[in-house]
Motif scaffolding. Structure first.
Motif, PDB file in Angstrom:
ATOM      1  N   VAL A  75       0.867  -1.175   0.000  1.00  0.00           N
ATOM      2  CA  VAL A  75       0.000   0.000   0.000  1.00  0.00           C
ATOM      3  C   VAL A  75       0.905   1.227   0.000  1.00  0.00           C
ATOM      4  N   THR A  76       0.690   2.119  -0.944  1.00  0.00           N
ATOM      5  CA  THR A  76       1.400   3.392  -0.978  1.00  0.00           C
ATOM      6  C   THR A  76       0.364   4.491  -0.843  1.00  0.00           C
ATOM      7  N   ILE A  77       0.532   5.329   0.162  1.00  0.00           N
ATOM      8  CA  ILE A  77      -0.369   6.454   0.372  1.00  0.00           C
ATOM      9  C   ILE A  77       0.384   7.715  -0.027  1.00  0.00           C
ATOM     10  N   VAL A  78      -0.209   8.491  -0.913  1.00  0.00           N
ATOM     11  CA  VAL A  78       0.361   9.770  -1.316  1.00  0.00           C
ATOM     12  C   VAL A  78      -0.504  10.841  -0.675  1.00  0.00           C
ATOM     13  N   MET A  79       0.122  11.638   0.199  1.00  0.00           N
ATOM     14  CA  MET A  79      -0.612  12.671   0.938  1.00  0.00           C
ATOM     15  C   MET A  79      -0.248  14.038   0.385  1.00  0.00           C
ATOM     16  N   HIS A  80      -1.260  14.888   0.247  1.00  0.00           N
ATOM     17  CA  HIS A  80      -1.081  16.226  -0.298  1.00  0.00           C
ATOM     18  C   HIS A  80      -1.322  17.257   0.803  1.00  0.00           C
ATOM     19  N   PHE A  81      -0.292  18.029   1.106  1.00  0.00           N
ATOM     20  CA  PHE A  81      -0.352  19.092   2.102  1.00  0.00           C
ATOM     21  C   PHE A  81      -0.096  20.410   1.373  1.00  0.00           C
ATOM     22  N   GLY A  82      -1.131  21.065   0.895  1.00  0.00           N
ATOM     23  CA  GLY A  82      -0.947  22.309   0.156  1.00  0.00           C
ATOM     24  C   GLY A  82      -0.107  22.063  -1.077  1.00  0.00           C
ATOM     25  N   ASN A  83       1.099  22.639  -1.130  1.00  0.00           N
ATOM     26  CA  ASN A  83       1.958  22.451  -2.295  1.00  0.00           C
ATOM     27  C   ASN A  83       3.000  21.357  -2.080  1.00  0.00           C
ATOM     28  N   LYS A  84       2.926  20.649  -0.957  1.00  0.00           N
ATOM     29  CA  LYS A  84       3.856  19.558  -0.676  1.00  0.00           C
ATOM     30  C   LYS A  84       3.147  18.220  -0.788  1.00  0.00           C
ATOM     31  N   GLU A  85       3.931  17.203  -1.096  1.00  0.00           N
ATOM     32  CA  GLU A  85       3.395  15.856  -1.251  1.00  0.00           C
ATOM     33  C   GLU A  85       4.339  14.896  -0.532  1.00  0.00           C
ATOM     34  N   LYS A  86       3.791  13.857   0.082  1.00  0.00           N
ATOM     35  CA  LYS A  86       4.618  12.860   0.756  1.00  0.00           C
ATOM     36  C   LYS A  86       4.110  11.470   0.413  1.00  0.00           C
ATOM     37  N   ASP A  87       5.021  10.593  -0.020  1.00  0.00           N
ATOM     38  CA  ASP A  87       4.708   9.194  -0.297  1.00  0.00           C
ATOM     39  C   ASP A  87       5.045   8.356   0.924  1.00  0.00           C
ATOM     40  N   ILE A  88       4.127   7.503   1.319  1.00  0.00           N
ATOM     41  CA  ILE A  88       4.343   6.618   2.461  1.00  0.00           C
ATOM     42  C   ILE A  88       4.064   5.193   1.986  1.00  0.00           C
ATOM     43  N   HIS A  89       5.056   4.319   2.137  1.00  0.00           N
ATOM     44  CA  HIS A  89       4.926   2.927   1.693  1.00  0.00           C
ATOM     45  C   HIS A  89       4.644   2.036   2.904  1.00  0.00           C
ATOM     46  N   ILE A  90       3.615   1.207   2.780  1.00  0.00           N
ATOM     47  CA  ILE A  90       3.226   0.307   3.865  1.00  0.00           C
ATOM     48  C   ILE A  90       3.201  -1.125   3.310  1.00  0.00           C
ATOM     49  N   PRO A  91       4.279  -1.890   3.504  1.00  0.00           N
ATOM     50  CA  PRO A  91       4.269  -3.283   3.044  1.00  0.00           C
ATOM     51  C   PRO A  91       3.503  -4.148   4.043  1.00  0.00           C
ATOM     52  N   LEU A  92       2.558  -4.903   3.563  1.00  0.00           N
ATOM     53  CA  LEU A  92       1.741  -5.755   4.425  1.00  0.00           C
ATOM     54  C   LEU A  92       1.874  -7.202   3.970  1.00  0.00           C
ATOM     55  N   THR A  93       2.209  -8.071   4.903  1.00  0.00           N
ATOM     56  CA  THR A  93       2.296  -9.486   4.577  1.00  0.00           C
ATOM     57  C   THR A  93       0.948 -10.107   4.887  1.00  0.00           C
ATOM     58  N   VAL A  94       0.094 -10.075   3.879  1.00  0.00           N
ATOM     59  CA  VAL A  94      -1.234 -10.662   4.004  1.00  0.00           C
ATOM     60  C   VAL A  94      -1.610 -11.212   2.628  1.00  0.00           C
ATOM     61  N   ASP A  95      -2.090 -12.415   2.596  1.00  0.00           N
ATOM     62  CA  ASP A  95      -2.479 -13.056   1.338  1.00  0.00           C
ATOM     63  C   ASP A  95      -3.982 -12.879   1.153  1.00  0.00           C
ATOM     64  N   LEU A  96      -4.360 -12.109   0.147  1.00  0.00           N
ATOM     65  CA  LEU A  96      -5.777 -11.899  -0.139  1.00  0.00           C
ATOM     66  C   LEU A  96      -6.278 -12.798  -1.257  1.00  0.00           C
ATOM     67  N   GLY A  97      -5.450 -13.767  -1.647  1.00  0.00           N
ATOM     68  CA  GLY A  97      -5.878 -14.751  -2.640  1.00  0.00           C
ATOM     69  C   GLY A  97      -5.682 -14.328  -4.085  1.00  0.00           C
ATOM     70  N   HIS A  98      -4.867 -13.313  -4.338  1.00  0.00           N
ATOM     71  CA  HIS A  98      -4.619 -12.879  -5.706  1.00  0.00           C
ATOM     72  C   HIS A  98      -3.442 -13.671  -6.271  1.00  0.00           C
ATOM     73  N   GLY A  99      -3.686 -14.392  -7.350  1.00  0.00           N
ATOM     74  CA  GLY A  99      -2.658 -15.237  -7.943  1.00  0.00           C
ATOM     75  C   GLY A  99      -1.727 -14.498  -8.875  1.00  0.00           C
ATOM     76  N   SER A 100      -2.053 -13.271  -9.222  1.00  0.00           N
ATOM     77  CA  SER A 100      -1.202 -12.510 -10.127  1.00  0.00           C
ATOM     78  C   SER A 100      -1.055 -11.081  -9.608  1.00  0.00           C
ATOM     79  N   VAL A 101      -0.120 -10.362 -10.193  1.00  0.00           N
ATOM     80  CA  VAL A 101       0.132  -8.981  -9.779  1.00  0.00           C
ATOM     81  C   VAL A 101      -0.950  -8.086 -10.373  1.00  0.00           C
ATOM     82  N   ARG A 102      -1.466  -7.193  -9.543  1.00  0.00           N
ATOM     83  CA  ARG A 102      -2.515  -6.264  -9.969  1.00  0.00           C
ATOM     84  C   ARG A 102      -2.399  -4.999  -9.131  1.00  0.00           C
ATOM     85  N   SER A 103      -2.704  -3.858  -9.714  1.00  0.00           N
ATOM     86  CA  SER A 103      -2.649  -2.595  -8.989  1.00  0.00           C
ATOM     87  C   SER A 103      -3.974  -1.864  -9.083  1.00  0.00           C
ATOM     88  N   GLU A 104      -4.255  -1.056  -8.074  1.00  0.00           N
ATOM     89  CA  GLU A 104      -5.486  -0.282  -8.015  1.00  0.00           C
ATOM     90  C   GLU A 104      -5.172   1.044  -7.343  1.00  0.00           C
TER      91      GLU A 104
END
Length: 111
Positions: A75-104
């Protein structure tokens, strides 16, 4: 999108029908009926995201990119603070049953 400053909780949710919530410590992941993440609740948000509470209070917009892999989710959250932006990466070890790579991508604004 909602930030509760008193409790230091950040909620990002697309308000899809939730099939299950997965508690991973300070991160609660809502999963919809198709096995995709529809929201995330972050407890102790300022500490977990490396931000000050006043930054979270001024948050106007955020987007969440979710990459599904066979045995984990990034999970990557991109936060917008006025004219600044911050990317926060959250790796989660959880299997949701997806057999292939997919992004949303989901966009949020202050409610």
């Amino acid at each position: 999108m909602n930030y509760d400053a008193e409790e230091d909780i950040l909620l990002l949710s697309k308000e899809r029908k939730v099939k299950a919530s997965i508690d991973l410590g300070d991160f609660i992941i809502d999963v919809d009926t198709k096995g995709f993440i529809s929201g995330i609740e972050i407890l102790n948000a300022s500490q977990n995201l490396g931000l000050k509470e006043n930054q979270l209070k001024s948050l106007k917009q955020a987007s969440m990119n979710v990459s599904y892999k066979p045995n984990h989710v990034l999970v990557t959250i991109v936060m917008h603070f006025g004219n600044k932006e911050k990317d926060i990466h959250i790796p989660l070890t959880v299997d949701l049953g997806h057999g292939s790579v997919r992004s949303e991508r989901m966009d949020f604004v202050v409610a």
